[in-house]
Design a protein around this motif. Structure first.
Motif, PDB file in Angstrom:
ATOM      1  N   ALA A  21       0.834  -1.205   0.000  1.00 55.93           N
ATOM      2  CA  ALA A  21       0.000   0.000   0.000  1.00 55.93           C
ATOM      3  C   ALA A  21       0.872   1.259   0.000  1.00 55.93           C
ATOM      4  N   GLY A  25       0.965   4.202  -2.777  1.00 59.02           N
ATOM      5  CA  GLY A  25       0.872   5.617  -2.414  1.00 59.02           C
ATOM      6  C   GLY A  25       2.018   6.413  -3.020  1.00 59.02           C
ATOM      7  N   ARG A  28       1.140   6.889  -6.599  1.00 55.83           N
ATOM      8  CA  ARG A  28      -0.105   7.570  -6.964  1.00 55.83           C
ATOM      9  C   ARG A  28      -0.235   8.975  -6.392  1.00 55.83           C
ATOM     10  N   PHE A  29       0.387   9.240  -5.224  1.00 57.18           N
ATOM     11  CA  PHE A  29       0.165  10.532  -4.589  1.00 57.18           C
ATOM     12  C   PHE A  29       0.743  11.660  -5.438  1.00 57.18           C
TER      13      PHE A  29
ATOM     14  N   VAL B  81      -3.000   5.860   5.608  1.00 60.42           N
ATOM     15  CA  VAL B  81      -2.259   6.091   4.362  1.00 60.42           C
ATOM     16  C   VAL B  81      -2.580   4.994   3.341  1.00 60.42           C
ATOM     17  N   ALA B  82      -2.726   3.742   3.809  1.00 58.23           N
ATOM     18  CA  ALA B  82      -3.072   2.647   2.897  1.00 58.23           C
ATOM     19  C   ALA B  82      -4.439   2.909   2.273  1.00 58.23           C
ATOM     20  N   PHE B  84      -5.922   5.874   1.782  1.00 56.08           N
ATOM     21  CA  PHE B  84      -5.770   6.946   0.783  1.00 56.08           C
ATOM     22  C   PHE B  84      -5.168   6.399  -0.502  1.00 56.08           C
ATOM     23  N   ALA B  85      -4.146   5.517  -0.361  1.00 59.53           N
ATOM     24  CA  ALA B  85      -3.410   5.040  -1.529  1.00 59.53           C
ATOM     25  C   ALA B  85      -4.255   4.107  -2.394  1.00 59.53           C
ATOM     26  N   ARG B  87      -7.716   3.799  -2.481  1.00 58.59           N
ATOM     27  CA  ARG B  87      -9.026   4.252  -2.944  1.00 58.59           C
ATOM     28  C   ARG B  87      -8.950   4.642  -4.415  1.00 58.59           C
ATOM     29  N   PRO B  90      -8.141   9.202  -4.246  1.00 57.97           N
ATOM     30  CA  PRO B  90      -7.552   9.311  -2.908  1.00 57.97           C
ATOM     31  C   PRO B  90      -8.270  10.310  -1.993  1.00 57.97           C
TER      32      PRO B  90
END
Lengths: 103, 166
Positions: A21, A25, A28-29, B81-82, B84-85, B87, B90
């Motif tokens: 995960a 992130g 993707r962030f 955080v997982a 958010f990542a 979804r 986000p």
């Protein structure tokens, strides 16, 4: 296989899931700051769960202490490096991504 | 507690911790204690030079409470955080947040900045005197309240006074 070993394996899998995960992130962030969030938290929890899982497999106290030490050193490194990168980015005037900027 | 007693206590505690560390690193091999004894003494001396004892001692209840708090919050932070990542969208609402610290300068503030980077939704960006700049994942979250909680726990653990006029 004993119950402790089974629980250890479950924790290893959970830890790997959080690393996954965190990596998603990172990819993707939208900007450097939010990506650092993903890294710091995933390192903390993912490695924490993996260390816990390995503790249940550890042959003795000396190995256990070494494992916990690895986690603490990784935490200190990840928090410090995250702070330094974020500070450098802000001093260079890199504006944070805001909701509504588009992804 | 006066400074001399504090120094004696610090030497004993740190010496024991470094000896334990040496024991763990060498798997308790008896032949290694010649080098080990010298290393433990040097490490203790270096730690006294780098982090002199301040005359307050770490509260054991405070330490346990802080660790429990840290574990629970780490779990929350990782899950957040997982989420958010993973979804589809986000839904991040990031921004900067400036906070005036109540902890005195030194170890407490540094531990606070590092702890907050590992806790849910906050990342330390700049520590300048008593101003801490945080990057937050969700601007609408009650960031200041959470920082105050971490400050209280750290102050209790380290035996520090908070500056409540700030």
């Amino acid at each position: 296989m004993s119950l402790a070993e089974l629980l250890g394996d479950a924790l290893l899998v959970a830890g790997a899931a959080f690393f996954f995960a965190g990596t998603v992130g990172l990819l993707r962030f939208p900007d450097v700051y939010t990506r650092l969030h993903a890294l710091a938290k995933a390192d903390n929890l993912g490695l924490g769960l993996i260390v816990l899982g390995l503790l249940l497999h550890a042959p003795g106290w000396a190995t256990g202490i070494k494992l916990v030490l690895i986690w603490l050193l990784a935490l200190a490194a990840s928090a410090t490096v995250g702070f330094l990168i974020a500070r450098r980015a802000r001093r260079h005037g890199i504006a944070p991504w805001r909701a509504g900027d588009g992804e | 507690m006066n400074i001399r007693r504090a120094t004696v206590r610090a030497v004993l505690w740190r010496g024991v911790l470094f000896a334990l560390l040496w024991w763990a690193l060498t798997d308790g091999r008896p032949g290694s204690w010649g080098v080990g004894g010298v290393s433990v003494a040097l490490a203790t001396a270096a730690s006294l030079a780098l982090l002199p004892p301040v005359g307050t001692c770490v509260s054991r209840i405070g330490l346990v409470r802080f660790l429990v708090f840290f574990f629970v919050q780490s779990l929350r932070g990782g899950v957040q955080v997982a989420a958010f990542a993973l979804r589809p969208r986000p839904g991040l609402r990031p921004g900067f947040h400036d906070i005036a610290l109540r902890l005195p300068a030194g170890l407490g503030r540094i531990l606070l900045a590092n702890t907050l980077s590992l806790l849910p939704g906050t990342l330390s960006v700049e520590l300048d005197g008593d101003r801490l700049c945080l990057h937050v994942l969700d601007e609408t979250a009650p960031t200041e309240r959470e920082v105050r909680v971490v400050e209280d726990r750290l102050a209790h653990m380290l035996g520090l006074e908070l500056d409540t006029t700030a």
